[in-house]
Design a protein around this motif. Structure first.
Motif, PDB file in Angstrom:
ATOM      1  N   HIS A  89       0.968  -1.435   0.178  1.00  0.00           N
ATOM      2  CA  HIS A  89      -0.005  -0.205   0.073  1.00  0.00           C
ATOM      3  C   HIS A  89       1.188   0.861  -0.306  1.00  0.00           C
ATOM      4  CE1 HIS A  89      -3.515  -1.905   0.726  1.00  0.00           C
ATOM      5  NE2 HIS A  89      -3.090  -2.607   1.544  1.00  0.00           N
ATOM      6  N   TYR A  90       1.764   1.702   0.867  1.00  0.00           N
ATOM      7  CA  TYR A  90       2.625   2.414   0.546  1.00  0.00           C
ATOM      8  C   TYR A  90       3.714   1.737   0.282  1.00  0.00           C
ATOM      9  CZ  TYR A  90       5.015   6.707   3.021  1.00  0.00           C
ATOM     10  OH  TYR A  90       5.929   8.002   3.222  1.00  0.00           O
ATOM     11  N   GLY A  91       4.651   1.234   0.516  1.00  0.00           N
ATOM     12  CA  GLY A  91       5.562   0.579  -0.854  1.00  0.00           C
ATOM     13  C   GLY A  91       6.780   0.059  -0.396  1.00  0.00           C
ATOM     14  N   ASP A  92       6.519  -0.125   1.406  1.00  0.00           N
ATOM     15  CA  ASP A  92       8.218  -0.208   2.369  1.00  0.00           C
ATOM     16  C   ASP A  92       7.042  -1.574   3.067  1.00  0.00           C
ATOM     17  OD1 ASP A  92       6.738   0.975   4.215  1.00  0.00           O
ATOM     18  OD2 ASP A  92       8.390   2.445   4.067  1.00  0.00           O
ATOM     19  N   GLU A  93       6.577  -1.825   2.531  1.00  0.00           N
ATOM     20  CA  GLU A  93       5.595  -2.828   3.695  1.00  0.00           C
ATOM     21  C   GLU A  93       6.795  -3.958   4.162  1.00  0.00           C
ATOM     22  OE1 GLU A  93       2.542  -0.090   2.197  1.00  0.00           O
ATOM     23  OE2 GLU A  93       4.195  -1.899   1.782  1.00  0.00           O
ATOM     24  N   ARG A  94       6.632  -4.909   5.204  1.00  0.00           N
ATOM     25  CA  ARG A  94       7.907  -6.316   5.320  1.00  0.00           C
ATOM     26  C   ARG A  94       5.821  -6.791   5.760  1.00  0.00           C
ATOM     27  NH1 ARG A  94      11.333  -6.200   9.734  1.00  0.00           N
ATOM     28  NH2 ARG A  94      11.884  -7.535   8.927  1.00  0.00           N
ATOM     29  N   PHE A  95       6.281  -7.986   4.931  1.00  0.00           N
ATOM     30  CA  PHE A  95       4.726  -9.105   5.583  1.00  0.00           C
ATOM     31  C   PHE A  95       6.125 -10.586   6.862  1.00  0.00           C
ATOM     32  CE2 PHE A  95       3.885  -7.268   1.384  1.00  0.00           C
ATOM     33  CZ  PHE A  95       2.954  -6.256   1.895  1.00  0.00           C
ATOM     34  N   LEU A  96       6.063 -10.636   7.461  1.00  0.00           N
ATOM     35  CA  LEU A  96       6.144 -11.306   8.203  1.00  0.00           C
ATOM     36  C   LEU A  96       5.640 -12.364   8.722  1.00  0.00           C
ATOM     37  CD1 LEU A  96       8.445  -8.905  10.620  1.00  0.00           C
ATOM     38  CD2 LEU A  96       9.330  -9.798   8.541  1.00  0.00           C
ATOM     39  N   PRO A  97       6.006 -13.798   9.043  1.00  0.00           N
ATOM     40  CA  PRO A  97       4.863 -15.162   9.504  1.00  0.00           C
ATOM     41  C   PRO A  97       4.634 -15.256  11.085  1.00  0.00           C
ATOM     42  CG  PRO A  97       7.618 -15.193   9.388  1.00  0.00           C
ATOM     43  CD  PRO A  97       7.736 -14.190   8.751  1.00  0.00           C
ATOM     44  N   LEU A  98       3.864 -15.592  11.081  1.00  0.00           N
ATOM     45  CA  LEU A  98       4.127 -15.808  12.463  1.00  0.00           C
ATOM     46  C   LEU A  98       4.777 -16.152  13.367  1.00  0.00           C
ATOM     47  CD1 LEU A  98       1.712 -15.464  15.146  1.00  0.00           C
ATOM     48  CD2 LEU A  98       1.686 -17.520  14.828  1.00  0.00           C
ATOM     49  N   SER A  99       5.717 -17.280  13.318  1.00  0.00           N
ATOM     50  CA  SER A  99       7.313 -17.553  13.628  1.00  0.00           C
ATOM     51  C   SER A  99       8.014 -16.165  13.889  1.00  0.00           C
ATOM     52  CB  SER A  99       7.658 -18.604  13.329  1.00  0.00           C
ATOM     53  OG  SER A  99       8.275 -18.385  11.484  1.00  0.00           O
ATOM     54  N   HIS A 100       7.735 -15.066  13.012  1.00  0.00           N
ATOM     55  CA  HIS A 100       9.102 -14.592  13.196  1.00  0.00           C
ATOM     56  C   HIS A 100       8.707 -13.037  14.276  1.00  0.00           C
ATOM     57  CE1 HIS A 100      12.547 -11.715  11.002  1.00  0.00           C
ATOM     58  NE2 HIS A 100      11.346 -10.921  11.939  1.00  0.00           N
ATOM     59  N   TRP A 101       7.020 -12.705  14.367  1.00  0.00           N
ATOM     60  CA  TRP A 101       6.634 -12.146  15.028  1.00  0.00           C
ATOM     61  C   TRP A 101       7.128 -12.942  16.693  1.00  0.00           C
ATOM     62  CZ3 TRP A 101       5.674  -6.565  14.854  1.00  0.00           C
ATOM     63  CH2 TRP A 101       5.627  -6.447  13.234  1.00  0.00           C
ATOM     64  N   LYS A 102       6.694 -13.520  17.045  1.00  0.00           N
ATOM     65  CA  LYS A 102       7.079 -14.294  18.374  1.00  0.00           C
ATOM     66  C   LYS A 102       8.341 -14.241  18.450  1.00  0.00           C
ATOM     67  CE  LYS A 102       3.333 -18.200  18.260  1.00  0.00           C
ATOM     68  NZ  LYS A 102       2.973 -19.108  18.009  1.00  0.00           N
ATOM     69  N   LYS A 103       9.550 -14.918  17.697  1.00  0.00           N
ATOM     70  CA  LYS A 103      11.333 -14.004  17.912  1.00  0.00           C
ATOM     71  C   LYS A 103      10.868 -12.617  18.659  1.00  0.00           C
ATOM     72  CE  LYS A 103      15.205 -14.393  16.017  1.00  0.00           C
ATOM     73  NZ  LYS A 103      15.643 -12.614  15.297  1.00  0.00           N
ATOM     74  N   LEU A 104      10.816 -11.969  17.563  1.00  0.00           N
ATOM     75  CA  LEU A 104      10.212 -10.205  18.486  1.00  0.00           C
ATOM     76  C   LEU A 104      10.161  -9.920  19.621  1.00  0.00           C
ATOM     77  CD1 LEU A 104      10.296  -8.643  14.872  1.00  0.00           C
ATOM     78  CD2 LEU A 104      11.881  -9.323  15.508  1.00  0.00           C
ATOM     79  N   PHE A 105       8.483 -10.616  19.853  1.00  0.00           N
ATOM     80  CA  PHE A 105       8.085 -10.373  20.903  1.00  0.00           C
ATOM     81  C   PHE A 105       8.896 -11.327  22.595  1.00  0.00           C
ATOM     82  CE2 PHE A 105       4.133 -11.088  19.340  1.00  0.00           C
ATOM     83  CZ  PHE A 105       3.961  -9.656  18.887  1.00  0.00           C
ATOM     84  N   ASP A 106       9.828 -12.377  21.744  1.00  0.00           N
ATOM     85  CA  ASP A 106      10.627 -13.071  23.262  1.00  0.00           C
ATOM     86  C   ASP A 106      11.935 -11.590  23.353  1.00  0.00           C
ATOM     87  OD1 ASP A 106      11.675 -14.643  24.970  1.00  0.00           O
ATOM     88  OD2 ASP A 106      12.913 -14.506  23.480  1.00  0.00           O
ATOM     89  N   GLU A 107      12.327 -10.892  22.162  1.00  0.00           N
ATOM     90  CA  GLU A 107      14.142  -9.986  22.563  1.00  0.00           C
ATOM     91  C   GLU A 107      12.747  -8.873  22.915  1.00  0.00           C
ATOM     92  OE1 GLU A 107      15.374  -9.154  18.410  1.00  0.00           O
ATOM     93  OE2 GLU A 107      15.286 -11.690  17.840  1.00  0.00           O
ATOM     94  N   ALA A 108      12.051  -8.604  23.308  1.00  0.00           N
ATOM     95  CA  ALA A 108      11.334  -7.235  22.923  1.00  0.00           C
ATOM     96  C   ALA A 108      10.639  -7.379  25.049  1.00  0.00           C
ATOM     97  CB  ALA A 108       9.954  -6.944  22.384  1.00  0.00           C
ATOM     98  N   GLY A 109      11.368  -8.531  25.381  1.00  0.00           N
ATOM     99  CA  GLY A 109      10.258  -9.264  26.418  1.00  0.00           C
ATOM    100  C   GLY A 109       8.724  -9.221  26.608  1.00  0.00           C
ATOM    101  N   LEU A 110       8.377  -9.229  25.772  1.00  0.00           N
ATOM    102  CA  LEU A 110       6.593  -8.902  25.733  1.00  0.00           C
ATOM    103  C   LEU A 110       6.324 -10.779  25.151  1.00  0.00           C
ATOM    104  CD1 LEU A 110       5.408  -6.339  23.035  1.00  0.00           C
ATOM    105  CD2 LEU A 110       5.478  -6.294  25.811  1.00  0.00           C
ATOM    106  N   GLU A 111       5.000 -10.927  26.332  1.00  0.00           N
ATOM    107  CA  GLU A 111       4.694 -12.174  26.326  1.00  0.00           C
ATOM    108  C   GLU A 111       3.345 -12.338  24.902  1.00  0.00           C
ATOM    109  OE1 GLU A 111       1.568 -15.508  29.033  1.00  0.00           O
ATOM    110  OE2 GLU A 111       2.358 -13.757  30.098  1.00  0.00           O
ATOM    111  N   LEU A 112       2.941 -13.273  23.885  1.00  0.00           N
ATOM    112  CA  LEU A 112       1.695 -13.493  23.414  1.00  0.00           C
ATOM    113  C   LEU A 112       0.961 -14.025  24.390  1.00  0.00           C
ATOM    114  CD1 LEU A 112       0.250 -12.310  20.218  1.00  0.00           C
ATOM    115  CD2 LEU A 112       1.666 -14.541  19.623  1.00  0.00           C
ATOM    116  N   VAL A 113      -0.440 -13.399  24.207  1.00  0.00           N
ATOM    117  CA  VAL A 113      -1.250 -13.479  24.981  1.00  0.00           C
ATOM    118  C   VAL A 113      -2.604 -14.486  24.479  1.00  0.00           C
ATOM    119  CG1 VAL A 113      -2.829 -13.005  26.841  1.00  0.00           C
ATOM    120  CG2 VAL A 113      -1.085 -12.084  27.334  1.00  0.00           C
ATOM    121  N   GLU A 114      -2.386 -13.806  22.750  1.00  0.00           N
ATOM    122  CA  GLU A 114      -3.972 -14.130  22.122  1.00  0.00           C
ATOM    123  C   GLU A 114      -3.195 -13.379  20.821  1.00  0.00           C
ATOM    124  OE1 GLU A 114      -5.265 -15.976  20.607  1.00  0.00           O
ATOM    125  OE2 GLU A 114      -7.466 -16.830  21.523  1.00  0.00           O
ATOM    126  N   TYR A 115      -3.854 -13.933  19.773  1.00  0.00           N
ATOM    127  CA  TYR A 115      -3.518 -13.522  18.468  1.00  0.00           C
ATOM    128  C   TYR A 115      -4.826 -13.674  17.328  1.00  0.00           C
ATOM    129  CZ  TYR A 115      -1.795 -17.208  15.881  1.00  0.00           C
ATOM    130  OH  TYR A 115      -1.730 -18.752  15.182  1.00  0.00           O
TER     131      TYR A 115
END
Length: 219
Positions: A150-176
């Protein structure tokens, strides 16, 4: 603190065609997810507010919202288009990588269609800040089933990658939840699409082109 290094010069023009009317149906699932976990006792902080549609809808239904954006022209547009009292909707400029609020000031930090425009390091940095200042972090991003730039610089990341980023950020994924399933799935009953408490939005999770994440800081 890290400062944002990201070209936002075209965002104001991009949002010129957006308003509450054009966004209200699309945002319902996201707003319902926010309402499921956030009460009205504490304010909500929105980063990367863009058109301001989410902030104005939440303010209209009784939440106290602080809407922020990095780009000065976007903030000016937000202020010009908002007619809500300041005690309900406050608008100011802020860098999402340097959130200048005390710990647990907010019931939630929210954003929609924001983090897919940034690299991993920036995402982790801001998610750490968001988890620090709020009880919940609730946001919506396109996933790897999407292919619309839509804007031109979007990154389309899978769920597994987001879970990795949450872990690095010290966040718990409660629900999605999953959102934007393909048209062929509309043959299924409405309940399969519903994101209300207790229903898993199965078709959205399996086939949707967008994820809504509900996270909190690990303790």
């Amino acid at each position: 603190m890290t400062k944002m290094e990201h070209d936002t010069s075209e965002w104001h023009n991009f949002f010129s065609d957006f308003n509450v009317y054009t966004n209200s149906v699309r945002l319902k699932v996201f707003i319902d997810a926010i309402r499921n976990v956030v009460d009205k006792k504490k304010p909500i902080l929105e980063v990367g507010s863009g058109s301001g549609a989410t902030a104005r809808i939440l303010a209209d239904i009784g939440y106290k919202i602080v809407a922020t954006d990095y780009d000065a022209d976007v903030v000016k547009g937000l202020k010009n288009s908002s007619h809500l009292p300041e005690e309900r909707l406050t608008i100011h400029q802020m860098d999402m990588l340097d959130i200048t609020y005390e710990d647990k000031t907010f019931g939630a930090v929210i954003h929609q269609g924001l983090l897919e425009h940034f690299d991993d390091q920036s995402i982790v940095t801001t998610l750490k800040e968001q988890g620090r200042v709020a009880d919940w972090v609730v946001f919506d991003v396109p996933n790897n089933r999407d292919d619309e730039q839509h804007y031109g610089d979007e990154r389309f990341l899978p769920l597994s990658h987001w879970k990795k980023l949450f872990d690095e950020a010290g966040l718990e994924l409660v629900e999605y939840y999953g959102r934007m399933p393909p048209v062929w799935t509309y043959i299924f009953p409405h309940a399969f699409f519903t994101n209300k408490r207790g229903i898993f939005s199965l078709l959205g999770k399996l086939f949707g082109k967008s994820y809504i994440f509900i996270c909190k800081k690990k303790y």
